[in-house]
Design a protein around this motif. Sequence first.
Motif, short mmCIF file in Angstrom:
data_model
loop_
_atom_site.label_atom_id
_atom_site.label_comp_id
_atom_site.label_asym_id
_atom_site.label_seq_id
_atom_site.Cartn_x
_atom_site.Cartn_y
_atom_site.Cartn_z
N ALA A 11 -1.34 1.52 -0.48
CA ALA A 11 -1.58 0.55 0.59
C ALA A 11 -2.73 1.03 1.49
CB ALA A 11 -0.31 0.33 1.40
N TRP A 12 -2.74 2.32 1.81
CA TRP A 12 -3.81 2.85 2.66
C TRP A 12 -5.17 2.66 2.01
CZ3 TRP A 12 -7.17 6.96 1.62
CH2 TRP A 12 -7.98 7.35 2.69
N ARG A 13 -5.28 2.97 0.73
CA ARG A 13 -6.56 2.83 0.03
C ARG A 13 -6.98 1.36 -0.03
NH1 ARG A 13 -6.66 5.83 -5.42
NH2 ARG A 13 -5.03 4.30 -5.86
N SER A 14 -6.02 0.46 -0.26
CA SER A 14 -6.34 -0.96 -0.26
C SER A 14 -6.88 -1.39 1.09
CB SER A 14 -5.09 -1.79 -0.61
OG SER A 14 -4.66 -1.54 -1.93
N ALA A 15 -6.29 -0.87 2.18
CA ALA A 15 -6.77 -1.22 3.52
C ALA A 15 -8.17 -0.68 3.76
CB ALA A 15 -5.80 -0.68 4.56
N VAL A 16 -8.43 0.54 3.28
CA VAL A 16 -9.79 1.10 3.41
C VAL A 16 -10.80 0.18 2.73
CG1 VAL A 16 -11.28 2.99 2.65
CG2 VAL A 16 -9.05 3.49 3.66
N ILE A 17 -10.46 -0.29 1.53
CA ILE A 17 -11.37 -1.17 0.79
C ILE A 17 -11.57 -2.49 1.54
CG2 ILE A 17 -11.59 -2.54 -1.33
CD1 ILE A 17 -10.22 -0.21 -2.80
#
Length: 474
Positions: free
Chosen positions: A425-431
């Motif tokens: 989820a964190w990586r998706s938010a970064v993207i």
Amino acid sequence: MTAPQPPQTPPPPHPDNPHDLVGIGIGPFNLSLAALADGIHGGLRTAFYEQRPTFHWHPGLLIEGATLQVPFLADLVTLVDPASPWTFLNYLRDRERLFPFYFAERFHIHRSEYDAYCRWVSERLPELHFGHQVDAVRWNPERVAFEVDFTQLDTDGEAEALGRTYTRNLVLGVGTAPHIPEPLKPLAEAPTVPVIHSADYLHHRDRLLTAEHVTVIGSGQSGAEIFLDLLRARPTGREKITWLARTEAIAPMEYSKLGLEHFTPDYTRYFHALPEGVRDELLPRQWQLHKGIDAETIAAIHDELYRRTLDGGWPDVTITPGVHVRTAGRVATTKVELHLEHLQQGTRSRLTTDAVVLATGYRERPVDRLLAALDPYMKRDSAQRPRVDEHQRLVLDPVVQGSVYVQNAERHTHGVGAPDLGLAAWRSAVILNSLTGTDAYPLPARTAFTTFGLGSPPRPVLPGPREGLVQLKV
């Protein structure tokens, strides 16, 4: 909160109005991205393509009783947006199972339940297109967009129609592929004696149970679970199972509270900032962070072995770490001979077995063919691996004004957390923050008690400046 409804098929996009984002591959990571993109205020035009007909997560390893190694909070969205309609808890609510889950007091859910949850999400997001195989990607400077060619497949996986779509940005989530060591590849490709990867274990389980002797190779969680499952299914005193591991010990996974902070955004940022040579030297030493076995599985194995000694005697089981398979070949047409070397002793021996299960892990899927047309624009490191910036973007020549993001293809730049579900989820938010140039999903400035390295304190990953940002409606 009402449950999301199954999607309606959207109309195809007009070539002059490209998508904001096209995803290639629909595993948990791109599914997380699609779910969070669905909640962006103002809306994003997205499409995600997957050649498989439906979502399935490691179906060959959904062994009865096997659980995730991360808590249920590491679902597709919760650690970024716990109010999202796509949380695991909302899935339970929709299935009228929230109270049973509450009383079960289960922090680590069954793998089969995680697979069912992801499938529930995948069946309700309209931007997901299964049965679509992406064939090629090109940068079109006239349209200032990527061209994505795909083949629509029928229910048998045969080509049904060709298509093309355009997008300002791409995200690769093609996942990893089972790794079969070179000495065993010829045997795995022949049908006579079962030499299978652990990814296909359940598909061949019945056949493995009838084999007189079975060898499991690999010291990680999958190898341990398969060894335990075979052990429980075979008669006491006639188990005839050998478990070989290249690691120096059958070792537990690092699961201390501070050890787990290696799977935080803080550590990911620290690792990314290290020199390339330091990262390459560090990664192999961290194997116990992600290749060890959880303590419960180790305890269950020992308990089962001990139970089989209660009437006297020892189970017919061999467990040997520190062993390398040098070569392998067939004995007649019904057996396999493994040529082994003990790494510490320097001794060699041979083992004849009736079946082999390769719990030898996974490797990042090569995307060179898919991105062949983009190769002239890609910046690479000294080992010719793609460079990936802190926003998950491939570093491209500035002539390409769109971005190509990657998921679970950046362990060499982002560290051991790249394949971990807890960072999905964190990586998706970064993207998405990078894609929109906004703080669409506010991220915490600090996520670990440990301060990794000396110097500046932890900081959030803010959207990076670039051309062609997606403009959101307000």
